[in-house]
Design a protein around this motif. Structure first.
Motif, PDB file in Angstrom:
ATOM      1  N   GLU A  74       2.839  -8.688  -5.501  1.00  0.00           N
ATOM      2  CA  GLU A  74       3.343  -7.974  -6.680  1.00  0.00           C
ATOM      3  C   GLU A  74       2.910  -8.642  -7.977  1.00  0.00           C
ATOM      4  OE1 GLU A  74       7.276  -5.921  -4.679  1.00  0.00           O
ATOM      5  OE2 GLU A  74       7.492  -7.872  -5.633  1.00  0.00           O
ATOM      6  N   ARG A  90       2.455   1.888  -3.287  1.00  0.00           N
ATOM      7  CA  ARG A  90       1.476   2.392  -4.271  1.00  0.00           C
ATOM      8  C   ARG A  90       0.987   3.796  -3.943  1.00  0.00           C
ATOM      9  NH1 ARG A  90      -1.243  -3.483  -4.257  1.00  0.00           N
ATOM     10  NH2 ARG A  90       0.127  -4.424  -5.814  1.00  0.00           N
ATOM     11  N   ASP A 105       0.833  -1.202   0.000  1.00  0.00           N
ATOM     12  CA  ASP A 105       0.000   0.000   0.000  1.00  0.00           C
ATOM     13  C   ASP A 105       0.869   1.254   0.000  1.00  0.00           C
ATOM     14  OD1 ASP A 105      -2.337  -1.470  -0.029  1.00  0.00           O
ATOM     15  OD2 ASP A 105      -2.758  -1.211   2.117  1.00  0.00           O
TER      16      ASP A 105
END
Length: 83
Positions: free
Chosen positions: A81, A15, A12
């Motif tokens: 991933e 990203r 998280d």
């Protein structure tokens, strides 16, 4: 048990989730104060968020138990991933 949750937070943060990054930073600070493998794990959090996945680099200086945790974390990150 800790590896899946940590891996999810790292992904998280990778990203761009600012809340996850802040939580990881706080965790890393607490881990660093604990000493031993926890301190080493706290010290590699930033590298993990930045994409480092080399186990030889990440586990340097850790005990077998610490290495096992990092390897489990890397395994979970690999799963996340690929999705």
């Amino acid at each position: 048990m800790a590896a899946p949750g940590l891996a999810a937070m790292i992904m998280d943060a990778t990203r761009g989730n600012a809340q996850a990054l802040e939580l990881l930073a706080n965790m890393a600070e607490q881990m660093t104060g604990a000493g031993g493998d926890m301190a080493r794990l706290g010290g590699i959090m930033r590298r993990l968020v930045e994409g480092e996945r080399n186990p030889e680099i990440l586990t340097k200086g850790m005990s077998a138990q610490g290495e096992s945790l990092v390897l489990g974390l890397l395994e979970e990150l690999g799963k996340l991933e690929t999705h």
